[in-house]
Design a protein around this motif. Structure first.
Motif, PDB file in Angstrom:
ATOM      1  N   ASP A 119      30.991  25.963  20.908  1.00  0.00           N
ATOM      2  CA  ASP A 119      31.835  25.105  20.077  1.00  0.00           C
ATOM      3  C   ASP A 119      32.007  23.725  20.377  1.00  0.00           C
ATOM      4  OD1 ASP A 119      34.022  24.455  18.367  1.00  0.00           O
ATOM      5  OD2 ASP A 119      35.057  26.246  18.595  1.00  0.00           O
ATOM      6  N   SER A 231      29.869  22.838  11.500  1.00  0.00           N
ATOM      7  CA  SER A 231      30.979  23.493  11.978  1.00  0.00           C
ATOM      8  C   SER A 231      30.227  24.463  12.975  1.00  0.00           C
ATOM      9  CB  SER A 231      31.945  23.910  10.981  1.00  0.00           C
ATOM     10  OG  SER A 231      31.546  25.095  10.224  1.00  0.00           O
ATOM     11  N   TYR A 236      25.842  23.730  13.320  1.00  0.00           N
ATOM     12  CA  TYR A 236      26.159  21.949  13.350  1.00  0.00           C
ATOM     13  C   TYR A 236      25.223  21.332  14.307  1.00  0.00           C
ATOM     14  CZ  TYR A 236      27.509  22.933  18.324  1.00  0.00           C
ATOM     15  OH  TYR A 236      27.461  23.062  19.616  1.00  0.00           O
TER      16      TYR A 236
END
Length: 270
Positions: A119, A231, A236
């Motif tokens: 992330d 995202s 991403y």
């Protein structure tokens, strides 16, 4: 930890990863941004062995390969955004989907193996390293303000040589990399100057990995120089912000003329 503290030293890693299997360029820079190692390996185990041999703790790993691919077909949102932003510069992204790559990408499998967070919102410098998907073509265009992408990937050695020469100049212009102090760098430049069959393909992987390692370093030290396209939910790509300069396609070479390469409009944004 070793007596000189190198086991806890920050390390930033770049992987120019084969999408499913095969050759992978590898590179690492230290906390100052200096290139400490680069090379080329093949298997996931060889990547793990290479990482284990590096002195330091990975803070950010930047991987040139699809990382998070939730879509069964078509393009990811990130690929469309990169195309909209950098397509005029010849630096659109390749299409990735599960039909091509399966349910778990090689990059995601490696991130899980090494315990890296995927992330991009994860804070860097904590207990967990962060793994990012990057793409050298738009990164080079954005960081060096190029009018068009570097042409070093396709064609014969003569046609690729100008792009490689400019690639070398651009990387040498990044002060943090300190390539003049690298024992490996003279070997790479000699190979580019007089390549044998297959040499440029091998060197390409390694140079792309150096770009990836520099992007990993920037993400931690100068996060404003990069942004996230897409995202973690949709997939991403991390790349520079949209260019403020206009694209300019290079003039096609005349018959019998070697390509001249592209020249940067400004200095490196190291």
């Amino acid at each position: 930890m070793t007596g000189d503290g190198t086991a806890d030293a920050a390390l930033f890693v770049g992987l120019d990863l084969g999408w499913s299997t095969g050759a992978t360029g590898v590179a690492a820079v230290d906390d100052t941004g200096q290139l400490t190692a680069s090379g080329r390996v093949t298997s996931d185990d060889e990547i793990a062995d290479w990482l284990s041999a590096q002195r330091g703790r990975v803070v950010v790993a930047a991987v040139d390969a699809p990382l998070i691919v939730p879509n069964d077909t078509g393009q990811r949102v990130a690929e469309r955004l990169i195309g909209q932003t950098f397509g005029g510069f010849g630096a659109s992204a390749h299409t990735s989907n599960r039909a091509r790559l399966g349910d778990v990408t090689r990059a995601l499998r490696l991130a899980g193996r090494f315990g890296w967070a995927v992330d991009p919102r994860t804070a860097t410098g904590g207990d967990v390293a962060v793994c990012l998907e990057v793409y050298p073509h738009p990164a080079i265009v954005g960081l060096f303000r190029l009018p068009y992408r570097l042409d070093y990937k396709k064609g014969d050695a003569r046609g690729r040589a100008p792009g490689f020469r400019l690639f070398v100049q651009l990387l040498e212009s990044v002060p943090e990399l300190r390539l003049a102090e690298s024992a490996r760098w003279p070997e790479l430049t000699r190979t580019i100057a007089a390549p044998r069959p297959g040499d440029l393909d091998r060197v390409e992987d390694e140079l792309d990995a150096i770009v990836c390692a520099h992007l990993a370093w920037l993400w931690h030290h100068r996060p404003g120089s990069l942004r996230v396209y897409g995202s973690v939910e949709d997939g991403y790509i991390v790349a520079p912000p949209p260019p403020q300069h206009r694209p300019q396609r290079p003039r096609p070479p005349a018959p019998g003329e070697a390509p001249s390469g592209q020249h940067p409009d400004g200095p490196a944004a190291g």
